[in-house]
Design a protein around this motif. Structure first.
Motif, PDB file in Angstrom:
ATOM      1  N   ARG A 123      44.507  46.715  48.759  1.00  0.00           N
ATOM      2  CA  ARG A 123      43.542  47.478  47.967  1.00  0.00           C
ATOM      3  C   ARG A 123      43.761  48.988  48.019  1.00  0.00           C
ATOM      4  NH1 ARG A 123      37.706  46.579  50.657  1.00  0.00           N
ATOM      5  NH2 ARG A 123      37.137  47.963  48.933  1.00  0.00           N
ATOM      6  N   TYR A 124      44.387  49.508  49.093  1.00  0.00           N
ATOM      7  CA  TYR A 124      44.557  50.958  49.223  1.00  0.00           C
ATOM      8  C   TYR A 124      45.993  51.424  48.997  1.00  0.00           C
ATOM      9  CZ  TYR A 124      39.935  50.714  51.428  1.00  0.00           C
ATOM     10  OH  TYR A 124      38.609  50.501  51.690  1.00  0.00           O
ATOM     11  N   LEU A 125      46.893  50.538  48.630  1.00  0.00           N
ATOM     12  CA  LEU A 125      48.289  50.930  48.424  1.00  0.00           C
ATOM     13  C   LEU A 125      48.404  51.914  47.256  1.00  0.00           C
ATOM     14  CD1 LEU A 125      49.977  47.419  48.832  1.00  0.00           C
ATOM     15  CD2 LEU A 125      49.972  49.302  50.487  1.00  0.00           C
ATOM     16  N   PRO A 185      41.211  46.312  38.452  1.00  0.00           N
ATOM     17  CA  PRO A 185      42.076  45.137  38.400  1.00  0.00           C
ATOM     18  C   PRO A 185      42.277  44.536  37.004  1.00  0.00           C
ATOM     19  CG  PRO A 185      39.884  44.480  39.090  1.00  0.00           C
ATOM     20  CD  PRO A 185      39.840  45.974  38.895  1.00  0.00           C
ATOM     21  N   THR A 186      41.836  45.221  35.966  1.00  0.00           N
ATOM     22  CA  THR A 186      41.998  44.690  34.613  1.00  0.00           C
ATOM     23  C   THR A 186      43.479  44.484  34.291  1.00  0.00           C
ATOM     24  OG1 THR A 186      40.018  45.865  33.878  1.00  0.00           O
ATOM     25  CG2 THR A 186      41.520  45.065  32.172  1.00  0.00           C
ATOM     26  N   PRO A 187      43.899  43.274  33.945  1.00  0.00           N
ATOM     27  CA  PRO A 187      45.322  43.015  33.662  1.00  0.00           C
ATOM     28  C   PRO A 187      45.800  43.789  32.440  1.00  0.00           C
ATOM     29  CG  PRO A 187      44.103  40.957  34.012  1.00  0.00           C
ATOM     30  CD  PRO A 187      43.083  42.045  33.866  1.00  0.00           C
ATOM     31  N   SER A 188      47.016  44.300  32.528  1.00  0.00           N
ATOM     32  CA  SER A 188      47.621  44.991  31.395  1.00  0.00           C
ATOM     33  C   SER A 188      48.383  43.980  30.534  1.00  0.00           C
ATOM     34  CB  SER A 188      48.592  46.070  31.890  1.00  0.00           C
ATOM     35  OG  SER A 188      49.690  45.462  32.552  1.00  0.00           O
ATOM     36  N   VAL A 214      45.376  40.023  40.115  1.00  0.00           N
ATOM     37  CA  VAL A 214      45.507  41.481  40.129  1.00  0.00           C
ATOM     38  C   VAL A 214      44.444  42.018  41.091  1.00  0.00           C
ATOM     39  CG1 VAL A 214      45.544  43.604  38.790  1.00  0.00           C
ATOM     40  CG2 VAL A 214      46.271  41.451  37.734  1.00  0.00           C
ATOM     41  N   ILE A 215      44.907  42.741  42.106  1.00  0.00           N
ATOM     42  CA  ILE A 215      44.015  43.260  43.146  1.00  0.00           C
ATOM     43  C   ILE A 215      43.626  44.701  42.844  1.00  0.00           C
ATOM     44  CG2 ILE A 215      43.790  43.839  45.602  1.00  0.00           C
ATOM     45  CD1 ILE A 215      43.910  40.869  45.199  1.00  0.00           C
ATOM     46  N   GLY A 216      42.340  44.992  42.867  1.00  0.00           N
ATOM     47  CA  GLY A 216      41.856  46.361  42.744  1.00  0.00           C
ATOM     48  C   GLY A 216      41.204  46.790  44.042  1.00  0.00           C
ATOM     49  N   ASN A 217      40.362  47.781  43.986  1.00  0.00           N
ATOM     50  CA  ASN A 217      39.674  48.260  45.186  1.00  0.00           C
ATOM     51  C   ASN A 217      38.407  47.438  45.407  1.00  0.00           C
ATOM     52  OD1 ASN A 217      38.699  49.635  47.368  1.00  0.00           O
ATOM     53  ND2 ASN A 217      38.379  51.571  46.306  1.00  0.00           N
TER      54      ASN A 217
END
Length: 229
Positions: A123-125, A185-188, A214-217
């Motif tokens: 999440r923080y990368l 995390p919205t997929p593109s 897809v991983i978000g924060n």
């Protein structure tokens, strides 16, 4: 009493914050969970309030410790490389504990299980990391690996790298996972196209692509649950 963006007391008059000894005593008496972010850092490396606040502002709070180098942390006057290394070691311990599972081979029953497995470390990368989780016929995790590290908003990935270890370890199926450094995390469109391409490649080698997360924060999106492939 004013607080900063981390919910901590703003640096100001001395009466607004406690000494290092007082903070440690409070932690001993009431537990470390009672300490705010600044106080935790002070307790860990034994530096003064002012230097700790300076460090936190420089890094943008605790999440900044994940991607900051020893040199960047040590750049704050009075910290040095030894204390900087202590902080990086603490982050590494936290990440390893987050990945620790009581079961040696956790079973994946739903997208949330995959998110729980990888959210803490991804999440923080600050760049996109493309990971593959290998599963056996019972949906137990055999192995997980990062196959590509990209830029702030993309990660080039080749089917050869995705399926190499899956074939070697006799995986029955795989789950794709990558992060969005933006936290959203919205997929593109590219995420969806890559997923479809890898799914077709999986059919050729006989290894099913079960899902792509897809991983978000603190959030994630399952492309399969969204019906996107």
């Amino acid at each position: 009493m004013q607080k900063d963006l981390w919910g901590n007391i703003k640096l100001g008059k001395k009466k607004n914050y406690f000494s290092l000894d007082q903070i440690r005593e409070r932690g001993i008496t009431y537990g470390s969970s009672t300490l705010n972010d600044v106080e935790l850092i002070m307790t860990l490396v034994g530096i003064e309030w002012e230097k700790t606040v300076t460090l936190m502002k420089l890094l943008g709070g605790l999440p900044g410790l994940v991607n900051a180098s020893v040199e960047q942390i040590a750049a704050v006057k009075g910290i040095g490389k030894s204390k900087a290394m202590v902080l990086k070691a603490a982050v590494e311990i936290g990440q390893r504990l987050d990945k620790f599972k009581a079961i040696e081979n956790p079973v994946i029953k739903a997208p949330q299980d995959v998110a729980d497995l990888l959210m803490g470390e991804m999440r923080y990368l600050d760049r996109e990391h493309f990971c593959v989780v290998l599963l056996n016929t019972k949906n137990q995790v055999l192995y997980q690996e990062t196959v590509s590290i990209g830029t702030l908003n993309s990660s080039a990935v080749h089917p050869r790298e995705v399926f190499k270890n899956a074939i070697k370890r006799n995986a029955a199926c795989i789950i794709l996972v990558h992060n969005h450094p933006s936290g959203d995390p919205t997929p593109s469109r590219e995420d969806i196209e890559v997923t479809k391409r890898l799914k077709e490649a999986g059919k050729i080698v006989g290894i099913e692509v079960l899902d792509h997360l897809v991983i978000g924060n603190g959030r994630f999106v399952s492309l399969k649950m969204k019906g996107l492939f």
